[in-house]
Structure formats: structure tokens, C-alpha cells
Design a protein around this motif. Structure first.
Motif, PDB file in Angstrom:
ATOM      1  N   PHE A 199       0.828  -1.206   0.000  1.00  0.00           N
ATOM      2  CA  PHE A 199       0.000   0.000   0.000  1.00  0.00           C
ATOM      3  C   PHE A 199       0.856   1.247   0.000  1.00  0.00           C
ATOM      4  N   GLU A 200       0.211   2.374  -0.222  1.00  0.00           N
ATOM      5  CA  GLU A 200       0.825   3.686  -0.108  1.00  0.00           C
ATOM      6  C   GLU A 200      -0.110   4.606   0.664  1.00  0.00           C
ATOM      7  N   GLY A 201       0.473   5.435   1.520  1.00  0.00           N
ATOM      8  CA  GLY A 201      -0.262   6.512   2.173  1.00  0.00           C
ATOM      9  C   GLY A 201       0.237   7.826   1.623  1.00  0.00           C
ATOM     10  N   GLU A 202      -0.663   8.667   1.158  1.00  0.00           N
ATOM     11  CA  GLU A 202      -0.281   9.915   0.499  1.00  0.00           C
ATOM     12  C   GLU A 202      -1.164  11.051   1.003  1.00  0.00           C
ATOM     13  N   ARG A 203      -0.688  12.261   0.878  1.00  0.00           N
ATOM     14  CA  ARG A 203      -1.508  13.412   1.254  1.00  0.00           C
ATOM     15  C   ARG A 203      -1.651  14.373   0.079  1.00  0.00           C
ATOM     16  N   ALA A 204      -2.874  14.832  -0.091  1.00  0.00           N
ATOM     17  CA  ALA A 204      -3.154  15.871  -1.085  1.00  0.00           C
ATOM     18  C   ALA A 204      -3.296  17.205  -0.363  1.00  0.00           C
ATOM     19  N   TYR A 205      -2.658  18.226  -0.932  1.00  0.00           N
ATOM     20  CA  TYR A 205      -2.746  19.586  -0.409  1.00  0.00           C
ATOM     21  C   TYR A 205      -3.226  20.486  -1.544  1.00  0.00           C
ATOM     22  N   ALA A 208      10.101  -2.716   1.148  1.00  0.00           N
ATOM     23  CA  ALA A 208       8.747  -2.702   0.592  1.00  0.00           C
ATOM     24  C   ALA A 208       7.793  -2.108   1.621  1.00  0.00           C
ATOM     25  N   LYS A 209       6.779  -1.420   1.128  1.00  0.00           N
ATOM     26  CA  LYS A 209       5.712  -0.951   2.024  1.00  0.00           C
ATOM     27  C   LYS A 209       4.604  -2.002   1.969  1.00  0.00           C
ATOM     28  N   ALA A 210       4.815  -3.050   2.732  1.00  0.00           N
ATOM     29  CA  ALA A 210       3.964  -4.236   2.682  1.00  0.00           C
ATOM     30  C   ALA A 210       3.186  -4.381   3.979  1.00  0.00           C
ATOM     31  N   ALA A 211       1.935  -4.805   3.855  1.00  0.00           N
ATOM     32  CA  ALA A 211       1.047  -4.882   5.009  1.00  0.00           C
ATOM     33  C   ALA A 211       1.605  -5.778   6.107  1.00  0.00           C
ATOM     34  N   GLY A 212       2.206  -6.904   5.728  1.00  0.00           N
ATOM     35  CA  GLY A 212       2.690  -7.850   6.710  1.00  0.00           C
ATOM     36  C   GLY A 212       3.777  -7.308   7.617  1.00  0.00           C
ATOM     37  N   LEU A 213       4.488  -6.282   7.184  1.00  0.00           N
ATOM     38  CA  LEU A 213       5.561  -5.717   7.979  1.00  0.00           C
ATOM     39  C   LEU A 213       5.043  -4.841   9.113  1.00  0.00           C
ATOM     40  N   TYR A 214       3.731  -4.604   9.146  1.00  0.00           N
ATOM     41  CA  TYR A 214       3.147  -3.709  10.138  1.00  0.00           C
ATOM     42  C   TYR A 214       2.530  -4.433  11.326  1.00  0.00           C
ATOM     43  N   MET A 215       2.654  -5.756  11.395  1.00  0.00           N
ATOM     44  CA  MET A 215       2.086  -6.487  12.530  1.00  0.00           C
ATOM     45  C   MET A 215       2.663  -5.988  13.847  1.00  0.00           C
ATOM     46  N   ILE A 216       4.008  -5.870  13.917  1.00  0.00           N
ATOM     47  CA  ILE A 216       4.614  -5.424  15.164  1.00  0.00           C
ATOM     48  C   ILE A 216       4.377  -3.932  15.398  1.00  0.00           C
ATOM     49  N   CYS A 217       4.064  -3.205  14.343  1.00  0.00           N
ATOM     50  CA  CYS A 217       3.727  -1.786  14.493  1.00  0.00           C
ATOM     51  C   CYS A 217       2.397  -1.632  15.231  1.00  0.00           C
ATOM     52  N   THR A 218       1.419  -2.420  14.840  1.00  0.00           N
ATOM     53  CA  THR A 218       0.110  -2.356  15.488  1.00  0.00           C
ATOM     54  C   THR A 218       0.207  -2.711  16.967  1.00  0.00           C
ATOM     55  N   THR A 219       0.859  -3.836  17.271  1.00  0.00           N
ATOM     56  CA  THR A 219       0.945  -4.242  18.671  1.00  0.00           C
ATOM     57  C   THR A 219       1.761  -3.248  19.491  1.00  0.00           C
ATOM     58  N   ARG A 269       3.664  10.733  -7.917  1.00  0.00           N
ATOM     59  CA  ARG A 269       4.223   9.736  -8.831  1.00  0.00           C
ATOM     60  C   ARG A 269       5.241   8.831  -8.123  1.00  0.00           C
ATOM     61  N   LYS A 270       6.026   9.410  -7.221  1.00  0.00           N
ATOM     62  CA  LYS A 270       6.971   8.586  -6.477  1.00  0.00           C
ATOM     63  C   LYS A 270       6.242   7.535  -5.644  1.00  0.00           C
ATOM     64  N   HIS A 271       5.106   7.902  -5.086  1.00  0.00           N
ATOM     65  CA  HIS A 271       4.311   6.928  -4.335  1.00  0.00           C
ATOM     66  C   HIS A 271       3.816   5.807  -5.254  1.00  0.00           C
ATOM     67  N   SER A 272       3.348   6.168  -6.437  1.00  0.00           N
ATOM     68  CA  SER A 272       2.853   5.144  -7.370  1.00  0.00           C
ATOM     69  C   SER A 272       3.967   4.232  -7.845  1.00  0.00           C
ATOM     70  N   GLU A 273       5.133   4.822  -8.054  1.00  0.00           N
ATOM     71  CA  GLU A 273       6.290   4.006  -8.452  1.00  0.00           C
ATOM     72  C   GLU A 273       6.699   3.061  -7.331  1.00  0.00           C
ATOM     73  N   ARG A 274       6.656   3.544  -6.100  1.00  0.00           N
ATOM     74  CA  ARG A 274       7.029   2.683  -4.981  1.00  0.00           C
ATOM     75  C   ARG A 274       6.002   1.564  -4.771  1.00  0.00           C
ATOM     76  N   LEU A 275       4.742   1.844  -5.061  1.00  0.00           N
ATOM     77  CA  LEU A 275       3.723   0.801  -4.967  1.00  0.00           C
ATOM     78  C   LEU A 275       4.065  -0.352  -5.902  1.00  0.00           C
ATOM     79  N   HIS A 276       4.476  -0.032  -7.121  1.00  0.00           N
ATOM     80  CA  HIS A 276       4.899  -1.062  -8.068  1.00  0.00           C
ATOM     81  C   HIS A 276       6.134  -1.807  -7.557  1.00  0.00           C
ATOM     82  N   PHE A 277       7.083  -1.062  -6.999  1.00  0.00           N
ATOM     83  CA  PHE A 277       8.287  -1.700  -6.466  1.00  0.00           C
ATOM     84  C   PHE A 277       7.936  -2.669  -5.339  1.00  0.00           C
TER      85      PHE A 277
END
Length: 289
Positions: free
Chosen positions: A40-46, A157-168, A54-62
Motif C-alpha cells: 500500500f501507499e499513504g499519500e496526502r493531497a494539499y 517494501a511498504k507491505a502490510a505484513g511488515l506492520y504487525m509489530i507496528c500495530t501491537t 508519482r513517487k508513491h505510485s512508483e514505490r507501490l509497483h516496487f
């Protein structure tokens, strides 16, 4: 917009179509739900423009590539879809979430190469990630978990599974009245917080952990560049936990966090000093320019 995230008015882009917010659902046997095959990607619009979009979209592909799947939409198509979501929901200042995942299909074990890959994009109004801590300084706990070795997970990678320890870790921090938790890495070095990178100030120079075992955030990269433009020396290096006592200022960076000052980490206190305030103000100007 308020209320539970599955019960709101609005539109979400899913696989090329705008879908009513409440109808944007997936099957219970979606592979990502069982095996974390999601990025996933988290982005902010101002003012209607997504910062570093675009960097966020490119990183999503990566990130998808790091998890061994391909997103069936190009960067240009993702860019267009994000703008479509902002327009459909009448948003100019918003948080944008793009998520890609392996869905339900012929495979329901660990392997999932025959399952389709999906993409969804949502956006909503979201204020300060740390609430009023953005102005007075966040209080940070020290997590019991550690960031793993790059030999064990795709650390960049900005991958969901890497956030398990973040949540806890964040739950444990909030139970103590803190805003977030600071991780050490598997070697015992200072790493990052649950959803933000960290910076320190000592004697007019800035120190930040080397991003070798965690995500090198786009906001982190932006802030490093801003500091260098201001001719402030930046040390990207190994930082030991015992060094925390010697630092004078501290702040966090992230798309959601933006630039948030830190007032306390465990037993260590920091001032919200001139460098911290200056970078926070300059970042706010940059993203709205």
C-alpha cells in the motif's frame, strides 16, 4: 467525513471503476487477508495536488515486485485514478490510500500465483496524525519488538505484513499514554517508529538512523534534502540507544505524520527547538507550494 471506515458516504476506485464506499468489499477468502500478500501507499493531497504522487505510485509497483506480484495498472493509470478519487469525493486536502493485493482465486495455500491481483484507491479527510502532539511534542514509548534483519523480510517494501509489530507496539504505547513507539533493529540500533522515521539534533547538526533495515520514507528523503539546502549537516548513521540522552531535539517524519516534534522518548526529554520548528514550517510551505 466521520464514523467507521466501512460505513461512510463517498466513492472508492476499485479495479478501474468507482464503487460506492459501502460496497467496496472483498471476499473472505482473499489471499491477502490470510497471508498478507498486500502492499500500500499513504499519500496526502494539499490544495488538490498529491505531494510526491508519482513517487508513491512508483514505490507501490516496487513493493508489489518485492512480494512477487505485478499490479495490473501502470503508474500513469494509478495517477489518473487517484485524481479521479479526489474529484469524485470533492476533496482537495485529503489522505489518499492506494492498496494492491492478491485476491481470491484458484489458490488458497501459501502459494497464490494463479490468483488475480486487485487495486483500490480511497481518500478521506484526515487531520494531524498525532493530534495536538504536532504542536507540543509527541510522547514516545520504546517498543519491545525489533525491526528484523533484511535477510528475513523485504525491508524496503511498504507491505502490510511488515506492520504487525507496528500495530501491537502502538497499542502498547497508547495504553501508556504515548503517541507512538520507537523500534530498535535486530542489531540493537535505533531504527524508526511504527509509521514514521526519526531525526535527532545535537550541537546544531542532525542525526538520523541509516535506512538499511527499514523503509526509507519519501518524507524522510524530502526532509534530508531540505536540511542540506539549509546547509545543516545531516549524519545518516548507526545510532545507539544510549545516545538518546545526548540529543537536544527530535522529530518524526512521514506522509501521515508530516513533521511532528517529539518531546519525550521513554525517560529522555527533548525541546521543540528552532531546527525542529523551522523544518516543520518549511515542510508545510513546500507541500502547499
Amino acid at each position: 467525513m466521520a464514523g467507521a471506515y466501512d460505513d461512510r458516504d463517498g466513492q472508492i476506485w476499485m479495479d478501474g471503476q468507482m464503487v460506492d464506499w459501502r460496497a467496496a468489499n472483498v471476499h473472505i477468502l482473499t489471499h491477502a487477508m490470510h497471508y498478507a500478500s498486500s502492499v500500500f501507499e499513504g499519500e496526502r493531497a494539499y490544495n488538490g495536488k498529491i505531494f510526491l504522487s508519482r513517487k508513491h505510485s512508483e514505490r507501490l509497483h516496487f513493493s508489489a515486485g518485492e512480494l512477487d506480484f505485478q499490479i495490473p495498472y501502470t503508474v500513469d493509470e494509478i495517477e489518473a485514478a487517484k485524481q479521479q478519487v479526489l474529484t469524485a469525493n470533492g476533496l482537495t486536502d485529503a489522505y489518499v490510500r492506494a492498496v494492491a493485493w492478491r485476491g481470491a482465486g484458484e489458490d488458497m495455500g501459501v502459494a497464490s500465483s494463479r490468483n488475480p491481483v486487485h487495486l483500490a484507491i480511497a481518500a478521506w479527510e484526515w487531520g494531524n496524525y498525532y493530534g495536538d502532539a504536532k504542536f507540543k511534542g509527541a510522547k514516545i514509548d520504546i517498543a519491545k519488538w525489533k525491526r528484523p534483519s533484511p535477510e528475513t523480510i523485504p525491508v524496503h517494501a511498504k507491505a502490510a505484513g511488515l506492520y504487525m509489530i507496528c500495530t501491537t507496539s502502538k497499542h502498547a504505547a497508547e495504553a501508556k499514554g504515548c503517541s507512538d513507539a520507537l523500534f530498535m533493529d535486530y542489531r540493537g540500533y535505533v531504527a524508526e517508529c511504527t509509521g514514521a522515521n526519526i531525526f535527532f539534533v545535537k550541537d546544531g547538526e542532525v542525526h538520523t538512523p541509516k535506512a538499511d533495515v527499514f523503509l526509507n520514507g519519501l518524507t524522510r528523503q524530502t526532509v534530508v534534502g531540505m536540511l542540506e539546502d539549509r546547509q545543516i549537516k545531516v549524519h545518516e548513521r548507526v545510532i545507539m540507544p544510549e545516545e538518546l540522552e545526548s540529543f537536544e531535539q527530535c522529530w518524526l517524519t512521514g506522509t501521515a505524520a508530516e513533521v511532528t516534534p517529539v518531546g519525550q522518548i521513554g525517560d529522555y526529554n527533548f525541546e521543540v527547538g528552532a531546527i525542529t520548528r523551522g523544518i516543520a514550517e518549511d515542510y508545510e510551505k513546500l507541500v502547499r507550494s
